[in-house]
Scaffold this active site. Structure first.
Site, PDB file in Angstrom:
ATOM      1  CB  THR A 168      62.090  52.431  53.823  1.00 24.18           C
ATOM      2  OG1 THR A 168      62.407  52.390  55.208  1.00 24.18           O
ATOM      3  CG2 THR A 168      62.518  53.771  53.238  1.00 24.18           C
ATOM      4  CE  LYS A 198      64.206  55.197  56.484  1.00 24.27           C
ATOM      5  NZ  LYS A 198      64.701  54.252  57.391  1.00 24.27           N
ATOM      6  CE  LYS A 251      63.742  50.685  50.160  1.00 21.74           C
ATOM      7  NZ  LYS A 251      63.115  49.686  50.982  1.00 21.74           N
TER       8      LYS A 251
HETATM    9  P1  NAD Z   1      64.285  41.939  54.387  1.00 18.24           P
HETATM   10  O1  NAD Z   1      64.519  41.725  52.935  1.00 18.24           O
HETATM   11  O2  NAD Z   1      65.146  41.227  55.369  1.00 18.24           O
HETATM   12  O3  NAD Z   1      62.743  41.591  54.741  1.00 18.24           O
HETATM   13  C1  NAD Z   1      61.669  41.786  53.876  1.00 18.24           C
HETATM   14  C2  NAD Z   1      60.848  40.500  53.894  1.00 18.24           C
HETATM   15  O4  NAD Z   1      59.643  40.670  53.158  1.00 18.24           O
HETATM   16  C3  NAD Z   1      61.589  39.318  53.260  1.00 18.24           C
HETATM   17  O5  NAD Z   1      61.770  38.307  54.250  1.00 18.24           O
HETATM   18  C4  NAD Z   1      60.654  38.852  52.135  1.00 18.24           C
HETATM   19  O6  NAD Z   1      60.627  37.452  51.960  1.00 18.24           O
HETATM   20  C5  NAD Z   1      59.329  39.381  52.627  1.00 18.24           C
HETATM   21  N1  NAD Z   1      58.305  39.509  51.582  1.00 18.24           N
HETATM   22  C6  NAD Z   1      58.402  40.101  50.368  1.00 18.24           C
HETATM   23  N2  NAD Z   1      57.210  40.032  49.722  1.00 18.24           N
HETATM   24  C7  NAD Z   1      56.353  39.385  50.552  1.00 18.24           C
HETATM   25  C8  NAD Z   1      54.981  39.010  50.452  1.00 18.24           C
HETATM   26  N3  NAD Z   1      54.264  39.256  49.361  1.00 18.24           N
HETATM   27  N4  NAD Z   1      54.435  38.361  51.508  1.00 18.24           N
HETATM   28  C9  NAD Z   1      55.156  38.074  52.614  1.00 18.24           C
HETATM   29  N5  NAD Z   1      56.449  38.407  52.763  1.00 18.24           N
HETATM   30  C10 NAD Z   1      57.053  39.052  51.737  1.00 18.24           C
HETATM   31  O7  NAD Z   1      64.365  43.525  54.617  1.00 18.24           O
HETATM   32  P2  NAD Z   1      64.497  44.298  56.023  1.00 18.24           P
HETATM   33  O8  NAD Z   1      65.931  44.642  56.253  1.00 18.24           O
HETATM   34  O9  NAD Z   1      63.725  43.577  57.041  1.00 18.24           O
HETATM   35  O10 NAD Z   1      63.777  45.661  55.632  1.00 18.24           O
HETATM   36  C11 NAD Z   1      62.369  45.759  55.522  1.00 18.24           C
HETATM   37  C12 NAD Z   1      62.015  47.207  55.237  1.00 18.24           C
HETATM   38  O11 NAD Z   1      62.517  48.031  56.279  1.00 18.24           O
HETATM   39  C13 NAD Z   1      62.622  47.737  53.939  1.00 18.24           C
HETATM   40  O12 NAD Z   1      61.683  48.585  53.329  1.00 18.24           O
HETATM   41  C14 NAD Z   1      63.851  48.495  54.406  1.00 18.24           C
HETATM   42  O13 NAD Z   1      64.227  49.537  53.544  1.00 18.24           O
HETATM   43  C15 NAD Z   1      63.363  49.040  55.746  1.00 18.24           C
HETATM   44  N6  NAD Z   1      64.422  49.318  56.722  1.00 18.24           N
HETATM   45  C16 NAD Z   1      65.450  48.444  56.896  1.00 18.24           C
HETATM   46  C17 NAD Z   1      66.437  48.743  57.840  1.00 18.24           C
HETATM   47  C18 NAD Z   1      67.591  47.788  58.071  1.00 18.24           C
HETATM   48  O14 NAD Z   1      68.561  48.195  58.726  1.00 18.24           O
HETATM   49  N7  NAD Z   1      67.518  46.551  57.595  1.00 18.24           N
HETATM   50  C19 NAD Z   1      66.373  49.930  58.575  1.00 18.24           C
HETATM   51  C20 NAD Z   1      65.287  50.786  58.401  1.00 18.24           C
HETATM   52  C21 NAD Z   1      64.312  50.470  57.458  1.00 18.24           C
END
Ligand code: NAD
Length: 294
Positions: free
Chosen positions: A93, A168, A243
């Site tokens: 997102t 979204k 966010k």
């Molecule tokens: P998260 O922080 O658990 O996962 C993100 C991952 O990206 C982390 O593990 C981080 O180490 C990794 N990362 C960052 N930079 C990187 C790079 N250069 N190379 C490789 N890995 C890298 O977050 P999440 O909860 O999995 O959410 C991910 C996305 O999905 C976000 O944009 C969030 O807004 C969206 N989202 C989350 C949810 C939820 O309920 N968690 C729901 C809908 C959407």
């Protein structure tokens, strides 16, 4: 079956990559956090040394990263080594402007791309029941959809580049505003001597009806499985709602739209999160409203 690279194996990316492997695809992943790589291995995801190595042989590259700057940094890093004809799908997102910039980077490298943010949370990621909102060309969508189907239940083509992110944040702006509206109505009803059940029985079948009331009721009782009945454990954490509301306001500014209630909702969620509630379900804002804004 496809060769898929999956960059970002966090709370969402880990189970999503696992579902692709479960569907029979060869998935190679990479995350900056070693523990996330280990957890993904247990889901039959091969782990590469870095993002470039992960994408080298991939027909399809999926990113699931925190914010726009991470997506653009990874795209800039991998573009030169990504296979000709590969499709790039970003499910993070992120802000609409970064999403469009990511499409442009792909386009410049002669690659097709989709922005495809999701809703449904970690539970939906585990169960492969996410909703995907996709932006990109008809052709890119037609190529991506059969793969996305291994991770989600509802897949909507919202329009061209950035349209998935736009859908979204517009949806979540409605949600943030409507949750505050429902919370305020319960707080006012309490002051006027109305029971929660009485207000629910009327409003849930009258013109006040909305998802925040009938599916996700912010007070305990009327909807037994809403987070209010489990001390506001998420669900959908206030930090994530904040966010998305901030992204909606960034988009309002850059597009020239007028969204005063969206701005007010963002301010209220900012105050709610800053008061130590960022890990609580976003519907807990009713208690913050009841306590009175200082
Ligand atoms: P998260 O922080 O658990 O996962 C993100 C991952 O990206 C982390 O593990 C981080 O180490 C990794 N990362 C960052 N930079 C990187 C790079 N250069 N190379 C490789 N890995 C890298 O977050 P999440 O909860 O999995 O959410 C991910 C996305 O999905 C976000 O944009 C969030 O807004 C969206 N989202 C989350 C949810 C939820 O309920 N968690 C729901 C809908 C959407």
């Amino acid at each position: 079956m496809a060769n898929i690279a999956f960059i970002g194996l966090g709370n969402m990316g880990g189970p999503m990559a696992g579902n692709l492997a479960k569907a029979g695809h060869a998935v190679t992943g990479f995350d900056l956090v070693a523990a996330n790589n280990e957890a993904a291995k247990a889901r039959n995801v091969c782990i590469a040394e870095n993002a470039r190595a992960a994408v080298k042989d991939a027909d399809l590259v999926i990113t699931m990263l925190p914010a726009g700057k991470h997506v653009l940094a990874v795209y800039e890093d991998i573009m030169a080594v990504t296979k000709n004809g590969a499709l790039l799908i970003d499910s993070s997102t992120i802000d609409v402007d970064s999403a469009r910039a990511a499409h442009m980077l792909a386009d410049k490298a002669g690659l097709q791309s989709l922005d495809a943010p999701v809703s449904g949370g970690v539970g939906g990621a585990e169960a492969a029941t996410l909703t995907f909102m996709c932006g990109g060309t008809d052709d890119a969508f037609a190529r991506g959809k059969p793969i996305i189907e291994a991770m989600g239940k509802k897949i909507v083509h919202c329009g061209g580049a950035g349209a998935g992110q736009a859908a979204k944040i517009c949806n979540n702006m409605i949600l943030g505003i409507s949750m505050i509206a429902v919370g305020e109505a319960f707080v006012l009803g309490e002051k006027l001597g109305l029971t929660h059940q009485a207000l629910f029985d009327v409003a849930s079948t009258a013109s006040g009806q909305c998802w925040s009331l009938t599916t996700y009721c912010p007070v305990p009782g009327p909807v037994p499985n809403s987070p209010a009945n489990r001390d506001y454990q998420p669900g959908f954490a206030a930090a994530l709602m904040l966010k998305d509301l901030l992204l909606s306001q960034e988009a309002s500014k850059s597009s020239g739209a007028t969204t005063p209630l969206g701005q007010h909702a963002a301010d209220l969620y900012q105050a709610f999160a800053a008061a130590g509630n960022d890990g609580k379900d976003f519907s807990g804002i009713v208690n913050f409203l009841r306590a009175g804004l200082k």
